[in-house]
Design an enzyme around this catalytic site. Sequence first.
Site, PDB file in Angstrom:
ATOM      1  N   HIS A 179       0.810  -1.216   0.000  1.00 31.82           N
ATOM      2  CA  HIS A 179       0.000   0.000   0.000  1.00 31.82           C
ATOM      3  C   HIS A 179       0.840   1.261   0.000  1.00 31.82           C
ATOM      4  O   HIS A 179       0.426   2.288  -0.555  1.00 31.82           O
ATOM      5  CB  HIS A 179      -0.923   0.001   1.229  1.00 31.82           C
ATOM      6  CG  HIS A 179      -1.717   1.260   1.398  1.00 31.82           C
ATOM      7  ND1 HIS A 179      -2.625   1.696   0.451  1.00 31.82           N
ATOM      8  CD2 HIS A 179      -1.719   2.205   2.388  1.00 31.82           C
ATOM      9  CE1 HIS A 179      -3.175   2.832   0.863  1.00 31.82           C
ATOM     10  NE2 HIS A 179      -2.633   3.162   2.023  1.00 31.82           N
ATOM     11  N   ASN A 219       5.457  10.624  -9.596  1.00 35.16           N
ATOM     12  CA  ASN A 219       5.229  11.704  -8.641  1.00 35.16           C
ATOM     13  C   ASN A 219       5.294  11.104  -7.245  1.00 35.16           C
ATOM     14  O   ASN A 219       4.597  10.128  -6.967  1.00 35.16           O
ATOM     15  CB  ASN A 219       3.860  12.349  -8.848  1.00 35.16           C
ATOM     16  CG  ASN A 219       3.742  13.052 -10.181  1.00 35.16           C
ATOM     17  OD1 ASN A 219       4.725  13.562 -10.711  1.00 35.16           O
ATOM     18  ND2 ASN A 219       2.545  13.082 -10.744  1.00 35.16           N
ATOM     19  N   HIS A 230       0.082   4.573  -2.696  1.00 35.57           N
ATOM     20  CA  HIS A 230       0.589   3.318  -3.241  1.00 35.57           C
ATOM     21  C   HIS A 230       1.810   3.589  -4.123  1.00 35.57           C
ATOM     22  O   HIS A 230       1.815   4.549  -4.904  1.00 35.57           O
ATOM     23  CB  HIS A 230      -0.514   2.649  -4.071  1.00 35.57           C
ATOM     24  CG  HIS A 230      -0.235   1.224  -4.401  1.00 35.57           C
ATOM     25  ND1 HIS A 230      -0.958   0.179  -3.841  1.00 35.57           N
ATOM     26  CD2 HIS A 230       0.681   0.645  -5.207  1.00 35.57           C
ATOM     27  CE1 HIS A 230      -0.496  -0.967  -4.317  1.00 35.57           C
ATOM     28  NE2 HIS A 230       0.508  -0.697  -5.141  1.00 35.57           N
ATOM     29  N   HIS A 232       3.720   3.853  -7.120  1.00 40.09           N
ATOM     30  CA  HIS A 232       3.340   3.745  -8.521  1.00 40.09           C
ATOM     31  C   HIS A 232       3.888   4.920  -9.310  1.00 40.09           C
ATOM     32  O   HIS A 232       4.274   5.946  -8.763  1.00 40.09           O
ATOM     33  CB  HIS A 232       1.813   3.700  -8.668  1.00 40.09           C
ATOM     34  CG  HIS A 232       1.134   5.018  -8.452  1.00 40.09           C
ATOM     35  ND1 HIS A 232       1.001   5.605  -7.202  1.00 40.09           N
ATOM     36  CD2 HIS A 232       0.572   5.896  -9.326  1.00 40.09           C
ATOM     37  CE1 HIS A 232       0.367   6.753  -7.318  1.00 40.09           C
ATOM     38  NE2 HIS A 232       0.106   6.971  -8.595  1.00 40.09           N
ATOM     39  N   GLN A 234       3.493   6.572 -13.680  1.00 40.31           N
ATOM     40  CA  GLN A 234       2.555   6.660 -14.793  1.00 40.31           C
ATOM     41  C   GLN A 234       3.303   6.699 -16.115  1.00 40.31           C
ATOM     42  O   GLN A 234       4.507   6.961 -16.164  1.00 40.31           O
ATOM     43  CB  GLN A 234       1.686   7.912 -14.656  1.00 40.31           C
ATOM     44  CG  GLN A 234       0.846   7.947 -13.390  1.00 40.31           C
ATOM     45  CD  GLN A 234       0.035   9.225 -13.273  1.00 40.31           C
ATOM     46  OE1 GLN A 234      -0.888   9.457 -14.048  1.00 40.31           O
ATOM     47  NE2 GLN A 234       0.387  10.067 -12.314  1.00 40.31           N
TER      48      GLN A 234
END
Length: 407
Positions: A179, A219, A230, A232, A234
Site C-alpha cells: 500500500h 510523482n 501506493h 506507482h 505513470q
Amino acid sequence: MLTLSRPKSYHVYVNTPELPEMRTETLGGGVVKRATVLSDGRDIIYYDDRDSTLGPDRAVDARTLDPRPDTATMRLDVLTGDWITVAANRQNRVMMPGADADPLAPQTPTNPSEVPSLYDVAVFENRSPAFGPALAEALGTAPAASNPPRGLDDLAALGLGRTRTSVGRCEVVCFSPEHSGSFGTQSVTRARTVIEAWADRTAALSQLPGIEQVFPFENRGEAIGVTLPHPHGQLYAYPYVTPRTTRLLEAIDRTAPDLFARVLEFEQASERVVFRGEHWTAFVPFAARWPLEVHLMPHRHVPDFAATSEAERDELAPLYLRLLRGVDALYDTPTPYIAAWHQAPVNVGRDTVRLHLQLTSPRRAADKLKFLAGSEAAMWAWAAEVTPEQGAARIREAIARAEEASA
C-alpha cells in the site's frame, strides 16, 4: 531535424472484454509479461520478477464497471502554441484512500480495486485519463477520434478557437502490491522489472495511432500533489511533442546534433557529478532550477527505454535506487519529488534527443518548499537559491550516509 517513421517490429496484441485471454511473453532480465484486459476493455499487463513466486494464472476482472468517459478535448493557446487538455473526468479521482480502499492493491472481496490479482508489477490503462481512450484510428476497444490531430504540421498551425481530440493513452505503473512506498523502496530485482516494463510499454505505446511522445514518470509525496500513497508511476502517450521537448529540439537545431554528448562530457568533467557507473552518470546540471535537481544520463545515445541494452538496464536498477535512497537521506522525512524520464519523440529527433532522467524536488530545507510564484510561474524566469555545486555535494554526502546506514 531528422524525421523517422514509426518502428514496425513490435507487435501490439489486442484483447477484448469478451475474450480476456492471457498472452504470455518472456522479456529481458528474466521478466515474464502476461497481458489481458479488465472488464471494461482496458488493457492490463502483469510483469513478473525473474524470481517471482507467483504462478502463471491471473484472476479475471469480474466487476461491472460504468462505460469509459468520453475522450477529452485539446484547445490551442494561440499566444504560446501550447495545446491544453480539458479533462473534466479527472475531477473525480480518488484522494489518499486507506489501505482497505486502495485502488492499486490486488482485489479482495471487500476492495474491488483496479488489479484483479496479486502481482509483482502491474500496468493498466487509467480509468480517468487526460489522453484517450480514443486514438487517431480505431484499435481494439479504443475508438477512432472524431477530430484527431492531423500530424505535427497540423498541431503547429496557429489560429483562434482551434480544438482537437485528446487522443492517446495514460497508464498506471504499480511498482508493488504494497500500500505504501515508492520506487526507491523496491528491491534491485523489482526495480529491474519496472525498467523492463517501461521499455516494453514505450515500444508498444509508440506504435499506437497518433502517438508522438511517450513519458514515464513518478510523482512522489503530497507536496507534489500525489493522490495515492501506493508505490506507482505513470506513462503518458501524447498526441503531440511536448512543449519542453520542442524547446529542446530547437536548442539542438541551434547548436549541434551531438548536444547531449557534449553536455555529458561537460558535466562529467565538473564537480557536479554525483556518481558515475559503466553505462550511466548522475549529475546536478550546470543551470539547475530547483533546490534539488539531478539528471541521470546514459553514456551512449539511446532515444528511449526500448533502445537500451540489457547491460544498461541491469546497471540502471541499482544505480537509480542508490540515487533515490540518497535523496531520501537528505532529511529525516521522505523527500517529495518528480522523477521525469525524458524520451525522444516517436517520429522526430530520435538521432539527437537522448533518454535521460530529470529528478526535481521543491524541498529547499527540512521544513521549507520552493513555491513557483510571480516571476517563475507567470514569466518562466527562474531564480535558484542553491548553487548546483552545493546541491551535488549535499547529494553525494546523503548517498554516503544512506549506504553506511544500510551496510
